[in-house]
Write an enzyme that holds these catalytic residues in place. Structure first.
Site, short mmCIF file in Angstrom:
data_model
loop_
_atom_site.label_atom_id
_atom_site.label_comp_id
_atom_site.label_asym_id
_atom_site.label_seq_id
_atom_site.Cartn_x
_atom_site.Cartn_y
_atom_site.Cartn_z
N GLU A 136 79.54 35.72 -51.34
CA GLU A 136 80.21 34.83 -52.28
C GLU A 136 81.24 35.63 -53.09
O GLU A 136 81.14 36.86 -53.17
CB GLU A 136 79.20 34.26 -53.29
CG GLU A 136 77.98 33.66 -52.66
CD GLU A 136 78.08 32.15 -52.55
OE1 GLU A 136 78.92 31.58 -53.26
OE2 GLU A 136 77.35 31.58 -51.74
N LYS A 144 62.94 33.91 -52.43
CA LYS A 144 62.33 33.71 -51.11
C LYS A 144 60.99 34.45 -51.02
O LYS A 144 60.03 33.96 -50.42
CB LYS A 144 63.29 34.18 -50.02
CG LYS A 144 64.55 33.32 -49.95
CD LYS A 144 65.62 33.98 -49.10
CE LYS A 144 66.90 33.16 -49.08
NZ LYS A 144 68.03 33.88 -48.49
#
Ligand code: NAP
Length: 453
Positions: free
Chosen positions: A206, A221
């Protein structure tokens, strides 16, 4: 938004089947949402056959109605009124990201009787139990395969396929951006900033890469995987998190020199005398012989160790619109099938309530890279500090300062690369602190954990 003859109070309507479609609402039409819409459209016949009813897209919630969209998205389906949309669907697919309004909308969908599918790791890692509780109370499904490692089936294997086994450890490369960056550093000699820039140019990172390079994405996660693997609630705040920002081209060169590769790992494992759990994200040296060492580029992999199953590895694309949409559609078909045929997906399993320990209790190995005065007796002093903390040394390698990587050769200085046997992280950290205070040690160049041995 469309409507059907049996519209109105969905709870009073007949169950979806041959005569009534499963009504699907998608929240978010970005990278993943667009590909979900595409699959719903292009695979409609197969999806209907697999579900036992047609999947009818009743609306797509977005922030802006004016924004440019892929032509696969029917503009008549777009709405900015997500709150109303979620109450018109049998299954709501959340692909907006972030905590709010995603959480509020999912709770609203659940309260209205819809099953939900989400790819939102940040929300699940922060407040998964609230969603689980609501879904359980409402008797609807909550699925989130795409929230961990994109296209890779890992949530279902850990949650369902291994439900009869005892998982002892999960080691994952679950962030493709950092894996790509580290791979570039290793294969081309780029430094971290250059490799991140390269990843941004290729769309792997990003514009603001903080969540990836600081390890926050992997930590969310890790929390999800740990909760499933150990039947214990683990939130993001329970995860020790170090990113890759401190790594240098020299660290990477030394890793290669010693038969390792540097990876950002998410690790959830049983540890400590009370069989508790430690969950951590940090860069680690992985031996070239370990299967995770061969995970290159932006790929992800999760390595699971279970008592009966032994070692399992799941490998594939961890991000990207189409790969992530594949995982979302798998969940959607399962939830929709339950609407048609009856049945319900798994609920939260947190019965084990294992204690979650800090990183200090993790049992690991360190590679400590020191710059020292090049004279006799230095090694003995260093070894004494390690012994004083009951940390046993496996190997010591000595080189001229600057022999590997970007360092400058110095006749007065030498470099020591000390690799330890397993010890608690607390003992290893105290050892490094004390060794750094020895007058003969001029610099602690790096301290890296060694995993997968
Ligand atoms: P994205 O490209 O940024 O798209 C987000 C979409 O949500 C946009 O269409 C946006 O509308 C819409 N949205 C955001 N806030 C909204 C609001 N308040 N009300 C209505 N709509 C809103 O995101 P993405 O990459 O597709 O990711 C979606 C989710 O999937 C995230 O949870 C992410 O963590 C997860 N995920 C993504 C990947 C991946 O490879 N991208 C992989 C695995 C999981 P506008 O279009 O009008 O701005």
């Amino acid at each position: 938004m469309t409507s059907t003859a049996d519209d109105g109070d969905r709870r009073g309507a007949p169950a979806p089947g041959a005569d009534r479609p499963v009504r699907v609402a998608v929240l978010g039409c970005g990278v993943v949402g667009t590909e979900v819409v595409r699959l719903l459209r292009t695979q409609a016949e197969d999806l209907a056959a697999r579900t036992g009813a047609r999947l009818e897209l009743v609306g797509v919630a977005v922030r802006s109605l004016e924004a440019e969209r892929d032509p696969v998205v029917d503009r008549d389906l777009l709405t900015t009124d997500a709150a109303t949309l979620v109450e018109e669907a049998d299954v709501v697919v959340e692909l907006m990201g972030g905590i709010e309004p995603a959480r509020g909308l999912l709770l609203r969908a659940i309260a209205s009787g819809a099953s939900v599918v989400t790819a939102n790791k940040a929300l699940l890692g922060t407040d998964g139990p609230t969603l689980y509780r609501a879904a359980d109370a409402a008797g609807v499904d909550l699925y989130f395969e795409a929230a961990v490692a994109g296209a890779i089936p890992i949530v279902r294997p850990v949650r369902e396929s291994l439900a009869g086994d005892r998982v002892t450890r999960v080691l994952g490369i679950v962030n493709g951006t950092t894996n790509y960056v580290l791979d570039q550093m290793a294969s081309t000699g780029l430094d971290l900033d250059e490799a991140v820039k390269h990843a941004q140019e290729l769309g792997y990172a990003e514009a603001d890469p903080t969540a990836d390079v600081e390890g926050h994405d992997a930590a969310a996660k890790a929390a999800i995987l740990a909760s499933l693997a150990f039947h214990t609630r683990v939130g993001i705040d329970d995860v020790h998190c170090e990113g890759i920002t401190g790594l240098t081209a020299e660290d990477v060169a030394w890793a290669n020199e010693t038969g390792h590769v540097l990876k950002l790992l998410a690790i959830a494992e049983r540890s400590g005398p009370d069989d508790g759990v430690v969950v951590r994200v940090h860069p680690a040296l992985v031996p070239l012989t370990h299967p995770l060492a061969s995970v290159r580029g932006a790929f992800n992999a999760v390595f699971v160790e279970a008592e009966a199953a032994g070692e399992l590895m799941f490998y594939g694309r961890g991000a990207g619109g189409a790969p992530t949409a594949s995982a979302v559609l798998g969940d959607l078909v399962t939830a929709a099938r339950h609407r048609v045929l009856g049945g319900k997906g798994p609920v939260e399993s947190s019965y084990a309530e294992l204690p979650v320990h800090p990183i200090a209790d993790a049992v690991t190995r360190y590679q400590v890279h020191l710059r020292v005065a090049d004279r006799s007796g230095v090694l003995a002093q260093v070894a004494q500090v390690f012994a004083g903390h009951d940390v046993s040394i496996e190997t010591v390698r000595q080189a001229r300062a600057g022999a590997v990587g970007a360092g400058t050769a110095d006749a007065e200085q030498a470099e020591l690369l000390v690799v330890t046997h397993a010890a608690t992280d607390a003992a290893l950290a105290a050892t490094v602190r004390d060794v750094g205070e020895l007058p003969v040690v001029t610099h602690v160049l790096s301290v890296l954990r060694v995993e997968g041995v």
